[in-house]
Design an enzyme around this catalytic site. Structure first.
Site, PDB file in Angstrom:
ATOM      1  N   LEU A 120      -7.381 -50.094  36.445  1.00 12.45           N
ATOM      2  CA  LEU A 120      -6.840 -48.934  37.154  1.00 12.45           C
ATOM      3  C   LEU A 120      -7.923 -48.283  38.011  1.00 12.45           C
ATOM      4  O   LEU A 120      -9.111 -48.409  37.717  1.00 12.45           O
ATOM      5  CB  LEU A 120      -6.271 -47.929  36.152  1.00 12.45           C
ATOM      6  CG  LEU A 120      -5.073 -48.457  35.347  1.00 12.45           C
ATOM      7  CD1 LEU A 120      -5.003 -47.794  33.988  1.00 12.45           C
ATOM      8  CD2 LEU A 120      -3.791 -48.253  36.117  1.00 12.45           C
ATOM      9  N   PRO A 121      -7.518 -47.553  39.067  1.00  5.13           N
ATOM     10  CA  PRO A 121      -8.507 -47.026  40.021  1.00  5.13           C
ATOM     11  C   PRO A 121      -9.351 -45.856  39.528  1.00  5.13           C
ATOM     12  O   PRO A 121     -10.558 -45.837  39.749  1.00  5.13           O
ATOM     13  CB  PRO A 121      -7.649 -46.592  41.225  1.00  5.13           C
ATOM     14  CG  PRO A 121      -6.324 -47.243  41.042  1.00  5.13           C
ATOM     15  CD  PRO A 121      -6.141 -47.397  39.578  1.00  5.13           C
ATOM     16  N   THR A 148     -13.176 -49.341  36.545  1.00  4.23           N
ATOM     17  CA  THR A 148     -14.482 -48.720  36.748  1.00  4.23           C
ATOM     18  C   THR A 148     -14.288 -47.214  36.738  1.00  4.23           C
ATOM     19  O   THR A 148     -13.807 -46.634  37.721  1.00  4.23           O
ATOM     20  CB  THR A 148     -15.119 -49.164  38.074  1.00  4.23           C
ATOM     21  OG1 THR A 148     -15.307 -50.589  38.049  1.00  4.23           O
ATOM     22  CG2 THR A 148     -16.477 -48.500  38.266  1.00  4.23           C
ATOM     23  N   LYS A 169     -22.169 -51.218  35.188  1.00  2.48           N
ATOM     24  CA  LYS A 169     -21.373 -51.398  36.407  1.00  2.48           C
ATOM     25  C   LYS A 169     -21.710 -50.349  37.465  1.00  2.48           C
ATOM     26  O   LYS A 169     -21.812 -50.657  38.663  1.00  2.48           O
ATOM     27  CB  LYS A 169     -19.882 -51.320  36.066  1.00  2.48           C
ATOM     28  CG  LYS A 169     -18.933 -51.374  37.279  1.00  2.48           C
ATOM     29  CD  LYS A 169     -19.059 -52.680  38.046  1.00  2.48           C
ATOM     30  CE  LYS A 169     -18.212 -52.684  39.321  1.00  2.48           C
ATOM     31  NZ  LYS A 169     -16.775 -52.698  39.068  1.00  2.48           N
ATOM     32  N   LYS A 219     -15.388 -43.808  45.359  1.00  2.00           N
ATOM     33  CA  LYS A 219     -15.183 -43.371  43.976  1.00  2.00           C
ATOM     34  C   LYS A 219     -16.313 -43.843  43.069  1.00  2.00           C
ATOM     35  O   LYS A 219     -16.854 -43.068  42.273  1.00  2.00           O
ATOM     36  CB  LYS A 219     -13.835 -43.894  43.474  1.00  2.00           C
ATOM     37  CG  LYS A 219     -13.473 -43.489  42.059  1.00  2.00           C
ATOM     38  CD  LYS A 219     -13.792 -44.566  41.022  1.00  2.00           C
ATOM     39  CE  LYS A 219     -12.972 -45.808  41.250  1.00  2.00           C
ATOM     40  NZ  LYS A 219     -13.213 -46.840  40.188  1.00  2.00           N
TER      41      LYS A 219
END
Length: 294
Positions: free
Chosen positions: A68-69, A100, A179, A254
């Protein structure tokens, strides 16, 4: 990712799919040759079921993989999955979140899963982009506890169905920390690659020869070799298709924001972060859906 997963799963296993966007589900059904028989209806002979909701997908699955974003999206989806309580299964349900998001939010969701005894939760963000997802060459950065059974041993073979490398970086949340560090570097190297290519071209160099030089020298990086922003350098890169279908500018904005937040929380100093943020905000002002190499 889903197609690679289905292709490598045992024939007796069923892949349950759900996406909030009906168009994405329709496209997936077309690509794998499934007739659109309606949500919840298994596609005969394919080992694929289209779920009616994220909750429905979780109820039907032993392993739940989410991508998911935003942190709020992950929290909302797990809120719908965990309430009311899921039916118990053996072995216990495994949640692998490949989104992420920030490590703090991920740990809060992990706590919600573990404190309610509804399964095990790990973070496993990925790197490699759309090219890696299609080619099944993704790298997964795993954050998973080593204190309760063979959790890592259970997770790694699943991720290897979708990627070529799985790195266990430590306890839950550490995959996301890794990440964010990686994507901060990616954000910077992408800008540097674009500037270097522009510099060389404006000085009169041939683009292909410049690309060959950089990718055969000390300036070589993923952005120059695999995702070069100039056409004719990286076969299959978004630059070859008007920057469509890659890692969106909005997602890089983001991730950069999350990296800056993580730096503030950990006391790390990021000298180039603010300038990079300004660059991506300027690029995203025209189209946030284009690949970030635009």
């Amino acid at each position: 990712m889903a197609k690679n997963l289905r292709a490598k799963l045992p024939e007796g296993d069923t892949l349950v799919i759900f996406d909030q966007n009906p168009g994405v589900l329709t496209k997936f059904q077309t690509e794998v040759g499934i007739a659109a028989t309606g949500a919840g209806a298994p596609a005969k002979g394919t080992g694929i079921t289209i779920a009616e909701s994220s909750r429905d997908a979780a109820e039907k699955s032993e392993v739940v993989i989410t991508v998911l974003p935003e942190p709020s999206h992950v929290a909302n989806v797990f809120g719908s999955i965990l309430h009311p309580r899921l039916p118990s299964i053996e072995p216990e349900r495994l949640f692998i979140d490949c989104s992420t998001i920030d490590p703090t939010s991920s740990r809060e969701i992990a706590n919600a899963v573990h404190s309610s005894s509804q399964g095990r939760f790990v973070d496993a963000p990925m790197s490699g982009g759309v090219v890696g997802a299609r080619a099944s060459t993704l790298t997964f950065m795993l954050g998973a506890s080593t204190r309760s059974g063979q959790l890592v041993d259970r997770v790694v073979p699943i991720l290897e169905l979708m990627g070529s490398k799985v790195l266990h970086l430590g306890e839950q949340g550490m995959g996301l920390s890794g990440k964010l560090a990686n994507n901060y570097l990616l954000a910077i190297s992408n800008i540097a690659t674009a500037e270097a290519m522009n510099l060389g071209v404006r000085c009169g160099l041939d683009t292909k020869k410049l690309g060959e030089l950089i990718n055969g020298s000390s300036g070589q990086c993923w952005s120059s070799a695999v995702n070069n922003p100039v056409q004719g350098i990286s076969p299959g890169a978004p630059a070859e298709r008007d920057f469509d279908g890659g890692f969106a500018v909005g997602l890089m904005k983001k991730d950069l924001k999350l990296a800056i937040k993580a730096a503030a929380e950990s006391g790390a100093q990021l000298e180039l972060a603010q300038k990079a943020k300004e660059v991506y905000e300027a690029v995203g002002a025209s189209d946030e859906m284009k690949d970030f190499s635009v």
